[in-house]
Design an enzyme around this catalytic site. Structure first.
Site, PDB file in Angstrom:
ATOM      1  N   SER A 224      41.810  11.777 -25.243  1.00  0.00           N
ATOM      2  CA  SER A 224      41.828  10.340 -24.947  1.00  0.00           C
ATOM      3  C   SER A 224      42.957   9.895 -24.041  1.00  0.00           C
ATOM      4  O   SER A 224      43.003   8.718 -23.652  1.00  0.00           O
ATOM      5  CB  SER A 224      41.851   9.536 -26.245  1.00  0.00           C
TER       6      SER A 224
ATOM      7  N   TYR B 233      38.769   0.806 -32.485  1.00  0.00           N
ATOM      8  CA  TYR B 233      38.749   1.854 -31.457  1.00  0.00           C
ATOM      9  C   TYR B 233      37.354   2.426 -31.310  1.00  0.00           C
ATOM     10  O   TYR B 233      36.749   2.871 -32.280  1.00  0.00           O
ATOM     11  CB  TYR B 233      39.728   2.955 -31.851  1.00  0.00           C
TER      12      TYR B 233
END
Length: 346
Positions: free
Chosen positions: A66, A165
């Site tokens: 990420s 998220y």
């Protein structure tokens, strides 16, 4: 193993102390680069490949997960700076008919994870489910992953009201970059960030299953042991996490970003503004306060067989990037957090 110390003097806490912190991380292998002004420490721990005694290369490449999101977000913000799109554009403007309620979800809300869209990662199985191992060489499209996610209702009704998220947000941002520029997000990252910054160990591999050059081998659990998952099709992650990089390159990228070389000051400030009050995630950038009350900015990434962490102080004087290949005996997060804290607060 202590690998290199490049310095005009000795780092205040000494190389042995830094190495001890890296050795404490539960992992098959680990590599780190710590910067303190003009002083640089590079070290490794463990082995590059199970079943061998081969040391981890100090310039080893790895899947950065990420941390890709910070690269994607930087491209989006550059496009906003150029007037080619706005952060408050609705998703519907760029991807008509793709996202339910897309007229009420903005690009900004994708960037800061306040869209409420279901995370496509939660539609996938994980080890030890047998289906997981079929993912290794499978090619996924962003449209396919987005469709899987949007088959589920949003996790909350009002976009912008909460932080949740979701990797789906960054798949959509990848698609928006292509709509705005006519090039894939990978091509834009290569053109705008990788080449200009000289990130020679960094790539957006697309569907290529290989890690080129010297690299760490990564593993996932199976049948009570570990199997090699170094080769895998990173389209599984797409714009949410396909980046391959090195500790040196990530430190260079975050120094350029936080040093104001990549974005106008107003947009860098936006990047460091949380999406919800009291939050610690802005526009593709996260932060936390160390034990010595020094705030560090950066990101971390989980790419199944690899975990990476890259943080810098706001003035970029101190930086630390760590990559590990987990051995699945324990979560490495706490030990890496302690290492980062030690590197920043010495």
């Amino acid at each position: 193993m202590f690998v290199a110390l490049v310095t005009a003097g000795v780092m205040a806490m000494g190389p042995g102390v830094v190495q001890g912190g890296l050795d404490a991380v539960p992992a098959v292998g680990a590599v780190a680069e710590v910067r303190d002004g003009g002083r640089v420490w590079r070290g490794t721990s463990g082995v590059a490949e199970l079943g061998t005694s081969r040391a981890v290369p100090v310039a080893a490449r790895f899947r950065a997960g990420s941390i890709s999101k910070t690269f994607v977000a930087t491209v989006v913000l550059q496009l906003a700076a150029e007037g080619r799109m706005r952060l408050d554009d609705p998703v519907e403007r760029w991807l008509p008919g793709v996202v339910p309620n897309g007229e009420n979800i903005t690009v900004r809300q994708l960037l800061n994870h306040t869209s409420g869209l279901y995370d496509y990662k939660d539609t996938l199985v994980m080890p030890p489910n047998a289906e997981f191992y079929t993912y290794q060489y499978r090619t996924w499209t962003a449209a396919e992953q987005i469709q899987r996610a949007l088959a589920h209702p949003p996790v909350f009704d009002k976009p912008g009201s909460r932080y949740d998220y979701s990797n789906t947000n960054y798949l959509l941002l990848g698609e928006i970059i292509e709509k705005v520029t006519g090039q894939t997000y990978g091509e834009q990252i290569e053109r705008r960030l990788i080449r200009p910054l000289g990130l020679h160990g960094t790539s957006m591999p697309g569907t290529s299953t290989y890690i080129r050059g010297a690299h760490l081998h990564g593993y996932v659990p199976k049948d009570g042991g570990l199997i090699d998952f170094t080769e895998m099709n990173p389209s599984l992650f797409g714009a949410s996490g396909e980046l391959i990089s090195t500790t040196h390159d990530l430190n260079r990228f975050f120094a350029a970003l936080l040093g104001g070389r990549l974005l106008p000051a107003r947009l860098l400030d936006e990047m460091k503004t949380p999406g919800t009050e009291g939050g610690t995630y802005g526009l593709g950038l996260s932060w936390h306060d160390t034990s010595c009350k020094v705030r560090v900015y950066g990101n971390d990434g989980d790419a199944l067989a690899y975990q990476a962490y890259s943080y810098a102080t706001e003035d970029t004087r101190r930086q630390v990037t760590v990559a590990v290949t987990p051995d699945f005996t324990a979560n490495p997060d706490a030990a890496v957090d302690a290492f980062v804290d030690r590197a920043i607060c010495h």
